[in-house]
Design a protein around this motif. Structure first.
Motif, PDB file in Angstrom:
ATOM      1  N   PRO A   1     -56.527  13.593 -14.100  1.00  0.00           N
ATOM      2  CA  PRO A   1     -55.214  13.622 -14.761  1.00  0.00           C
ATOM      3  C   PRO A   1     -55.280  14.059 -16.223  1.00  0.00           C
ATOM      4  CG  PRO A   1     -55.432  11.655 -13.418  1.00  0.00           C
ATOM      5  CD  PRO A   1     -56.786  12.288 -13.451  1.00  0.00           C
ATOM      6  N   LEU A   2     -56.310  13.611 -16.941  1.00  0.00           N
ATOM      7  CA  LEU A   2     -56.459  14.043 -18.339  1.00  0.00           C
ATOM      8  C   LEU A   2     -56.751  15.546 -18.421  1.00  0.00           C
ATOM      9  CD1 LEU A   2     -58.477  11.152 -20.033  1.00  0.00           C
ATOM     10  CD2 LEU A   2     -56.191  11.937 -20.651  1.00  0.00           C
ATOM     11  N   LEU A   3     -57.531  16.049 -17.470  1.00  0.00           N
ATOM     12  CA  LEU A   3     -57.814  17.485 -17.457  1.00  0.00           C
ATOM     13  C   LEU A   3     -56.558  18.293 -17.170  1.00  0.00           C
ATOM     14  CD1 LEU A   3     -61.252  17.533 -15.599  1.00  0.00           C
ATOM     15  CD2 LEU A   3     -60.833  17.892 -18.042  1.00  0.00           C
ATOM     16  N   LEU A   4     -55.659  17.738 -16.358  1.00  0.00           N
ATOM     17  CA  LEU A   4     -54.392  18.419 -16.108  1.00  0.00           C
ATOM     18  C   LEU A   4     -53.546  18.467 -17.382  1.00  0.00           C
ATOM     19  CD1 LEU A   4     -53.425  17.054 -12.582  1.00  0.00           C
ATOM     20  CD2 LEU A   4     -54.204  19.362 -13.163  1.00  0.00           C
ATOM     21  N   LEU A   5     -53.565  17.373 -18.146  1.00  0.00           N
ATOM     22  CA  LEU A   5     -52.881  17.402 -19.440  1.00  0.00           C
ATOM     23  C   LEU A   5     -53.531  18.431 -20.365  1.00  0.00           C
ATOM     24  CD1 LEU A   5     -52.230  13.616 -20.172  1.00  0.00           C
ATOM     25  CD2 LEU A   5     -50.544  15.373 -19.602  1.00  0.00           C
ATOM     26  N   GLY A   6     -54.850  18.517 -20.303  1.00  0.00           N
ATOM     27  CA  GLY A   6     -55.544  19.529 -21.088  1.00  0.00           C
ATOM     28  C   GLY A   6     -55.140  20.933 -20.675  1.00  0.00           C
ATOM     29  N   ALA A   7     -54.965  21.159 -19.364  1.00  0.00           N
ATOM     30  CA  ALA A   7     -54.543  22.471 -18.878  1.00  0.00           C
ATOM     31  C   ALA A   7     -53.146  22.829 -19.383  1.00  0.00           C
ATOM     32  CB  ALA A   7     -54.583  22.494 -17.348  1.00  0.00           C
ATOM     33  N   ALA A   8     -52.262  21.803 -19.436  1.00  0.00           N
ATOM     34  CA  ALA A   8     -50.925  22.045 -19.994  1.00  0.00           C
ATOM     35  C   ALA A   8     -51.029  22.470 -21.455  1.00  0.00           C
ATOM     36  CB  ALA A   8     -50.067  20.791 -19.861  1.00  0.00           C
ATOM     37  N   GLY A   9     -51.931  21.820 -22.196  1.00  0.00           N
ATOM     38  CA  GLY A   9     -52.166  22.238 -23.573  1.00  0.00           C
ATOM     39  C   GLY A   9     -52.778  23.623 -23.653  1.00  0.00           C
ATOM     40  N   GLY A  10     -53.570  23.978 -22.643  1.00  0.00           N
ATOM     41  CA  GLY A  10     -54.141  25.319 -22.602  1.00  0.00           C
ATOM     42  C   GLY A  10     -53.077  26.389 -22.505  1.00  0.00           C
ATOM     43  N   VAL A  11     -52.015  26.109 -21.730  1.00  0.00           N
ATOM     44  CA  VAL A  11     -50.896  27.059 -21.646  1.00  0.00           C
ATOM     45  C   VAL A  11     -50.267  27.243 -23.029  1.00  0.00           C
ATOM     46  CG1 VAL A  11     -48.610  27.462 -20.655  1.00  0.00           C
ATOM     47  CG2 VAL A  11     -50.440  26.515 -19.230  1.00  0.00           C
TER      48      VAL A  11
ATOM     49  N   GLY B   1     -60.173  28.310 -20.984  1.00  0.00           N
ATOM     50  CA  GLY B   1     -61.140  27.293 -20.575  1.00  0.00           C
ATOM     51  C   GLY B   1     -60.457  26.019 -20.107  1.00  0.00           C
ATOM     52  N   LEU B   2     -59.396  25.637 -20.803  1.00  0.00           N
ATOM     53  CA  LEU B   2     -58.660  24.422 -20.428  1.00  0.00           C
ATOM     54  C   LEU B   2     -57.932  24.601 -19.098  1.00  0.00           C
ATOM     55  CD1 LEU B   2     -57.322  23.614 -23.979  1.00  0.00           C
ATOM     56  CD2 LEU B   2     -58.732  22.068 -22.611  1.00  0.00           C
ATOM     57  N   LEU B   3     -57.458  25.802 -18.827  1.00  0.00           N
ATOM     58  CA  LEU B   3     -56.792  26.060 -17.551  1.00  0.00           C
ATOM     59  C   LEU B   3     -57.763  25.964 -16.380  1.00  0.00           C
ATOM     60  CD1 LEU B   3     -54.377  29.025 -18.361  1.00  0.00           C
ATOM     61  CD2 LEU B   3     -53.752  26.696 -17.749  1.00  0.00           C
ATOM     62  N   ILE B   4     -59.008  26.353 -16.615  1.00  0.00           N
ATOM     63  CA  ILE B   4     -60.015  26.334 -15.553  1.00  0.00           C
ATOM     64  C   ILE B   4     -60.611  24.943 -15.359  1.00  0.00           C
ATOM     65  CG2 ILE B   4     -62.300  27.235 -14.919  1.00  0.00           C
ATOM     66  CD1 ILE B   4     -61.553  29.794 -16.424  1.00  0.00           C
ATOM     67  N   ALA B   5     -60.661  24.150 -16.427  1.00  0.00           N
ATOM     68  CA  ALA B   5     -61.379  22.872 -16.414  1.00  0.00           C
ATOM     69  C   ALA B   5     -61.005  21.927 -15.275  1.00  0.00           C
ATOM     70  CB  ALA B   5     -61.216  22.171 -17.764  1.00  0.00           C
ATOM     71  N   PRO B   6     -59.729  21.807 -14.874  1.00  0.00           N
ATOM     72  CA  PRO B   6     -59.421  20.861 -13.784  1.00  0.00           C
ATOM     73  C   PRO B   6     -60.143  21.158 -12.467  1.00  0.00           C
ATOM     74  CG  PRO B   6     -57.426  21.424 -14.955  1.00  0.00           C
ATOM     75  CD  PRO B   6     -58.495  22.336 -15.468  1.00  0.00           C
ATOM     76  N   ALA B   7     -60.615  22.396 -12.279  1.00  0.00           N
ATOM     77  CA  ALA B   7     -61.287  22.765 -11.026  1.00  0.00           C
ATOM     78  C   ALA B   7     -62.794  22.544 -11.085  1.00  0.00           C
ATOM     79  CB  ALA B   7     -61.004  24.231 -10.695  1.00  0.00           C
ATOM     80  N   MET B   8     -63.302  22.045 -12.215  1.00  0.00           N
ATOM     81  CA  MET B   8     -64.757  22.014 -12.379  1.00  0.00           C
ATOM     82  C   MET B   8     -65.447  21.018 -11.457  1.00  0.00           C
ATOM     83  SD  MET B   8     -65.170  20.153 -16.077  1.00  0.00           S
ATOM     84  CE  MET B   8     -64.804  18.419 -16.301  1.00  0.00           C
ATOM     85  N   ASP B   9     -64.744  19.974 -11.033  1.00  0.00           N
ATOM     86  CA  ASP B   9     -65.375  19.006 -10.130  1.00  0.00           C
ATOM     87  C   ASP B   9     -65.562  19.570  -8.731  1.00  0.00           C
ATOM     88  OD1 ASP B   9     -65.672  17.066 -12.039  1.00  0.00           O
ATOM     89  OD2 ASP B   9     -63.772  16.067 -11.587  1.00  0.00           O
ATOM     90  N   ARG B  10     -64.782  20.591  -8.395  1.00  0.00           N
ATOM     91  CA  ARG B  10     -64.869  21.187  -7.059  1.00  0.00           C
ATOM     92  C   ARG B  10     -65.647  22.482  -7.041  1.00  0.00           C
ATOM     93  NH1 ARG B  10     -59.563  20.059  -7.962  1.00  0.00           N
ATOM     94  NH2 ARG B  10     -59.050  22.279  -8.097  1.00  0.00           N
ATOM     95  N   SER B  11     -65.908  23.048  -8.202  1.00  0.00           N
ATOM     96  CA  SER B  11     -66.552  24.363  -8.255  1.00  0.00           C
ATOM     97  C   SER B  11     -67.518  24.437  -9.428  1.00  0.00           C
ATOM     98  CB  SER B  11     -65.485  25.457  -8.380  1.00  0.00           C
ATOM     99  OG  SER B  11     -66.067  26.701  -8.695  1.00  0.00           O
ATOM    100  N   ALA B  12     -68.773  24.709  -9.116  1.00  0.00           N
ATOM    101  CA  ALA B  12     -69.772  24.891 -10.174  1.00  0.00           C
ATOM    102  C   ALA B  12     -69.460  26.127 -10.999  1.00  0.00           C
ATOM    103  CB  ALA B  12     -71.168  24.984  -9.562  1.00  0.00           C
ATOM    104  N   LEU B  13     -68.892  27.136 -10.337  1.00  0.00           N
ATOM    105  CA  LEU B  13     -68.527  28.362 -11.051  1.00  0.00           C
ATOM    106  C   LEU B  13     -67.444  28.083 -12.079  1.00  0.00           C
ATOM    107  CD1 LEU B  13     -68.726  31.409 -11.461  1.00  0.00           C
ATOM    108  CD2 LEU B  13     -67.061  31.692  -9.593  1.00  0.00           C
ATOM    109  N   ALA B  14     -66.441  27.283 -11.704  1.00  0.00           N
ATOM    110  CA  ALA B  14     -65.375  26.928 -12.641  1.00  0.00           C
ATOM    111  C   ALA B  14     -65.936  26.139 -13.813  1.00  0.00           C
ATOM    112  CB  ALA B  14     -64.298  26.120 -11.917  1.00  0.00           C
ATOM    113  N   ARG B  15     -66.883  25.256 -13.533  1.00  0.00           N
ATOM    114  CA  ARG B  15     -67.502  24.468 -14.594  1.00  0.00           C
ATOM    115  C   ARG B  15     -68.234  25.366 -15.583  1.00  0.00           C
ATOM    116  NH1 ARG B  15     -68.895  18.961 -14.606  1.00  0.00           N
ATOM    117  NH2 ARG B  15     -70.470  18.396 -16.159  1.00  0.00           N
ATOM    118  N   ARG B  16     -68.987  26.330 -15.074  1.00  0.00           N
ATOM    119  CA  ARG B  16     -69.726  27.245 -15.958  1.00  0.00           C
ATOM    120  C   ARG B  16     -68.768  28.152 -16.730  1.00  0.00           C
ATOM    121  NH1 ARG B  16     -73.201  27.431 -11.414  1.00  0.00           N
ATOM    122  NH2 ARG B  16     -72.251  29.386 -10.718  1.00  0.00           N
ATOM    123  N   ALA B  17     -67.700  28.617 -16.048  1.00  0.00           N
ATOM    124  CA  ALA B  17     -66.747  29.504 -16.715  1.00  0.00           C
ATOM    125  C   ALA B  17     -66.028  28.773 -17.848  1.00  0.00           C
ATOM    126  CB  ALA B  17     -65.736  30.040 -15.703  1.00  0.00           C
TER     127      ALA B  17
END
Length: 228
Positions: A130-140, A171-187
């Motif tokens: 949930p915090l990462l989703l708030l971060g993604a909103a800030g990324g927008v 980076g903030l937009l991608i961050a919520p997907a990092m737990d499901r994807s190693a590629l998203a985490r690295r990106a």
């Protein structure tokens, strides 16, 4: 250093503004100066982004995941506190010219809050989705601000300022997907690293310029002005 619009540049000269009626904060010659501590905010933002990049791109030693997580939690909390304090002051008092209080102050306050709240959550091993989703909103918002910086020609280097906002926003937009994807985490980690480098470059330029005599070097504390 904020780059002022043409009409304001006629009134503001390198950190000095014409004193308003009854204004007690006057520098020599009867001119008032605005307070600018963006150097601290920029350095802290670069540090926080660097921490984020290292956390995402690094791997804990075997059996040390909890210790690593808690160590980063302390660091994120410290950076978040500085961002929150400086951001809230900018948002609530508008100490620097015009829209710069929005462009710098609101993201500082927003992400400072997320880091201050997120630090104990990270320490406790809570789920950060949930915090990462708030971060993604800030990324927008960061992406929108990047466009605003370019559109309005804000700062002395609009392209650099826009790039540092855009990189962090992506980076903030991608961050919520990092737990499901190693590629998203690295990106996300790579984008945070790029944004950290840009913030550091922007901050370095400010640190070199702001202490100069033709900039904020003429500032005189209020209690010393009666001596002149």
């Amino acid at each position: 250093m904020p780059r002022l619009p043409a009409d304001m540049r006629r009134r503001y000269v390198l950190g000095r503004a014409p004193a308003a009626s009854g204004d007690g904060q006057r520098a020599r010659g009867g001119e008032s100066m605005y307070i600018n501590y963006l150097t601290l905010a920029l350095a802290t933002a670069a540090s926080a982004l660097t921490l984020g990049a290292v956390y995402l791109l690094g791997a804990p030693a075997a059996g040390d995941a909890q210790g690593r997580r808690r160590g980063f939690a302390w660091a994120f909390g410290a950076a978040g506190l500085l961002l929150l304090i400086t951001g809230l002051h900018l948002v609530l008092t508008w100490p620097i010219p015009g829209g710069y209080n929005i462009v710098f102050g609101e993201p500082l306050a927003y992400f400072g809050t997320l880091l201050v709240i997120g630090a104990p959550a990270l320490w406790l091993g809570e789920r950060l989705g949930p915090l990462l989703l708030l971060g993604a909103a800030g990324g927008v918002i960061n992406l929108v601000l990047a466009w605003a910086l370019l559109r309005h020609g804000m700062t002395q280097n609009p392209a650099l300022a826009a790039a540092m906002y855009a990189a962090s926003g992506l980076g903030l937009l991608i961050a919520p997907a990092m737990d499901r994807s190693a590629l998203a985490r690295r990106a996300a980690g790579a984008l945070f690293a790029a944004s950290a480098a840009l913030f550091a470059l922007f901050g370095l330029a400010a640190y070199l310029k702001h202490p100069a005599v033709e900039s904020f070097g003429k500032w005189v504390p209020i209690e010393m002005r009666s001596w002149r």
